[in-house]
Design an enzyme around this catalytic site. Structure first.
Site, PDB file in Angstrom:
ATOM      1  N   ARG A  18       8.247  -3.492   2.098  1.00 27.36           N
ATOM      2  CA  ARG A  18       8.933  -2.699   1.072  1.00 27.36           C
ATOM      3  C   ARG A  18       9.380  -1.352   1.642  1.00 27.36           C
ATOM      4  O   ARG A  18      10.452  -0.858   1.312  1.00 27.36           O
ATOM      5  CB  ARG A  18       8.002  -2.493  -0.135  1.00 27.36           C
ATOM      6  N   LYS A  47       3.594  -5.086  -9.524  1.00 27.80           N
ATOM      7  CA  LYS A  47       3.659  -4.545 -10.892  1.00 27.80           C
ATOM      8  C   LYS A  47       5.093  -4.186 -11.292  1.00 27.80           C
ATOM      9  O   LYS A  47       5.525  -4.482 -12.398  1.00 27.80           O
ATOM     10  CB  LYS A  47       2.772  -3.283 -11.027  1.00 27.80           C
ATOM     11  N   ARG A  65      10.802   4.230   0.788  1.00 25.27           N
ATOM     12  CA  ARG A  65       9.692   5.050   0.260  1.00 25.27           C
ATOM     13  C   ARG A  65       8.775   5.464   1.399  1.00 25.27           C
ATOM     14  O   ARG A  65       8.190   4.621   2.082  1.00 25.27           O
ATOM     15  CB  ARG A  65       8.896   4.225  -0.759  1.00 25.27           C
ATOM     16  N   ARG A 119      -4.803   5.048 -13.996  1.00 24.32           N
ATOM     17  CA  ARG A 119      -5.370   4.822 -12.673  1.00 24.32           C
ATOM     18  C   ARG A 119      -6.773   5.420 -12.542  1.00 24.32           C
ATOM     19  O   ARG A 119      -7.368   5.321 -11.472  1.00 24.32           O
ATOM     20  CB  ARG A 119      -4.476   5.460 -11.623  1.00 24.32           C
ATOM     21  N   ARG A 162      -3.935   4.941   0.028  1.00 25.03           N
ATOM     22  CA  ARG A 162      -3.603   4.521  -1.344  1.00 25.03           C
ATOM     23  C   ARG A 162      -4.525   3.387  -1.782  1.00 25.03           C
ATOM     24  O   ARG A 162      -4.974   3.346  -2.935  1.00 25.03           O
ATOM     25  CB  ARG A 162      -2.135   4.104  -1.431  1.00 25.03           C
TER      26      ARG A 162
HETATM   27  P1  AMP Z   1       3.262   3.938  -7.501  1.00 25.63           P
HETATM   28  O1  AMP Z   1       4.741   3.993  -7.524  1.00 25.63           O
HETATM   29  O2  AMP Z   1       2.672   3.441  -8.768  1.00 25.63           O
HETATM   30  O3  AMP Z   1       2.717   3.207  -6.279  1.00 25.63           O
HETATM   31  O4  AMP Z   1       2.747   5.447  -7.357  1.00 25.63           O
HETATM   32  C1  AMP Z   1       3.107   6.240  -6.244  1.00 25.63           C
HETATM   33  C2  AMP Z   1       2.227   7.473  -6.181  1.00 25.63           C
HETATM   34  O5  AMP Z   1       2.409   8.261  -7.378  1.00 25.63           O
HETATM   35  C3  AMP Z   1       0.724   7.218  -6.118  1.00 25.63           C
HETATM   36  O6  AMP Z   1       0.279   6.982  -4.786  1.00 25.63           O
HETATM   37  C4  AMP Z   1       0.172   8.517  -6.691  1.00 25.63           C
HETATM   38  O7  AMP Z   1       0.240   9.556  -5.729  1.00 25.63           O
HETATM   39  C5  AMP Z   1       1.188   8.839  -7.786  1.00 25.63           C
HETATM   40  N1  AMP Z   1       0.803   8.249  -9.096  1.00 25.63           N
HETATM   41  C6  AMP Z   1       1.480   7.290  -9.793  1.00 25.63           C
HETATM   42  N2  AMP Z   1       0.858   6.996 -10.939  1.00 25.63           N
HETATM   43  C7  AMP Z   1      -0.263   7.769 -10.979  1.00 25.63           C
HETATM   44  C8  AMP Z   1      -1.343   7.897 -11.889  1.00 25.63           C
HETATM   45  N3  AMP Z   1      -1.410   7.152 -13.019  1.00 25.63           N
HETATM   46  N4  AMP Z   1      -2.328   8.803 -11.598  1.00 25.63           N
HETATM   47  C9  AMP Z   1      -2.267   9.547 -10.486  1.00 25.63           C
HETATM   48  N5  AMP Z   1      -1.299   9.459  -9.561  1.00 25.63           N
HETATM   49  C10 AMP Z   1      -0.298   8.571  -9.793  1.00 25.63           C
END
Ligand code: AMP
Length: 191
Positions: free
Chosen positions: A128, A14, A134, A89, A146
């Site tokens: 990654r 994404k 990260r 989400r 996740r």
């Molecule tokens: P990402 O970078 O999109 O993989 O997000 C990393 C982490 O941020 C996720 O595992 C969640 O803990 C949190 N997070 C990101 N976007 C959301 C969302 N829309 N709702 C809830 N938690 C989120």
């Protein structure tokens, strides 16, 4: 306005595809994960709270995430459109996003869902993790959590957009440019 939800599990691509789409269509990129990480780096109250969930690979609560997203939308009043990356989400987030956009006299154009199978996701995330540093990409148990959060809470968001005839599945395995072409093709058809 062109408002795209770029959907898919962690590691689907994404972020990579969002960067290319914002450049081509002149859109504002709203990645909730990136915004949370910036808050963690800046040691804000929001960052401290979000970190307690993110470290374990759990979703941040809806209310916190929706309020943050609403504030980000307000920061870009002249945007030609948005790419929502990693948001919504949950179905509650999707409903909140519809209301927020309606209050600005606009709506989601399409939800483009990158489809990648679980074993490939795990492989990509571990790679990654080595490059990006990260923490949530480095531990197999957190990665699994996740993916579980995605399967349990995020997958139903597809139904939300399918009910509005806005859901499009895209094969997320292959060359970056090839997948980008598929996404652009769907966008051209939607506008
Ligand atoms: P990402 O970078 O999109 O993989 O997000 C990393 C982490 O941020 C996720 O595992 C969640 O803990 C949190 N997070 C990101 N976007 C959301 C969302 N829309 N709702 C809830 N938690 C989120």
């Amino acid at each position: 306005m062109l408002n795209i939800v770029l959907f898919g599990p962690p590691g689907a691509g994404k972020g990579t595809q969002s960067e290319k789409l914002i450049a081509k269509y002149n859109l504002v990129h709203l990645s909730t994960g990136d915004i949370f990480r910036a808050n963690i780096k800046g040691e804000t109250e929001l960052g401290k709270l979000a970190k307690t969930y993110m470290d374990g690979g759990n979703l941040v609560p809806d209310e916190v995430t929706i309020n943050m997203l609403a504030a980000e939308l307000d920061k870009a009043p002249n945007a030609k459109g948005f790419i929502f990356d990693g948001f919504p989400r949950t179905q509650a987030q999707a409903a909140a996003l519809d209301s927020l956009l309606a209050s600005k006299n606009t709506a989601i154009t399409s939800m483009l869902a990158l489809e990648v199978e679980e074993e490939e996701l795990k492989k990509r995330l571990l790679i990654r993790g080595k490059d990006s540093g990260r923490a949530d990409d480095q531990n197999p148990e957190i990665i699994q959590n996740r993916i579980n959060e995605y399967n349990n809470k995020t997958m139903p968001v597809k139904d939300f957009y399918a009910a509005q005839n806005k859901y499009k599945g895209i094969n997320g395995i292959g060359e970056i440019e090839g997948i980008f072409a598929l996404l652009c093709n769907e966008i051209e058809q939607a506008i």
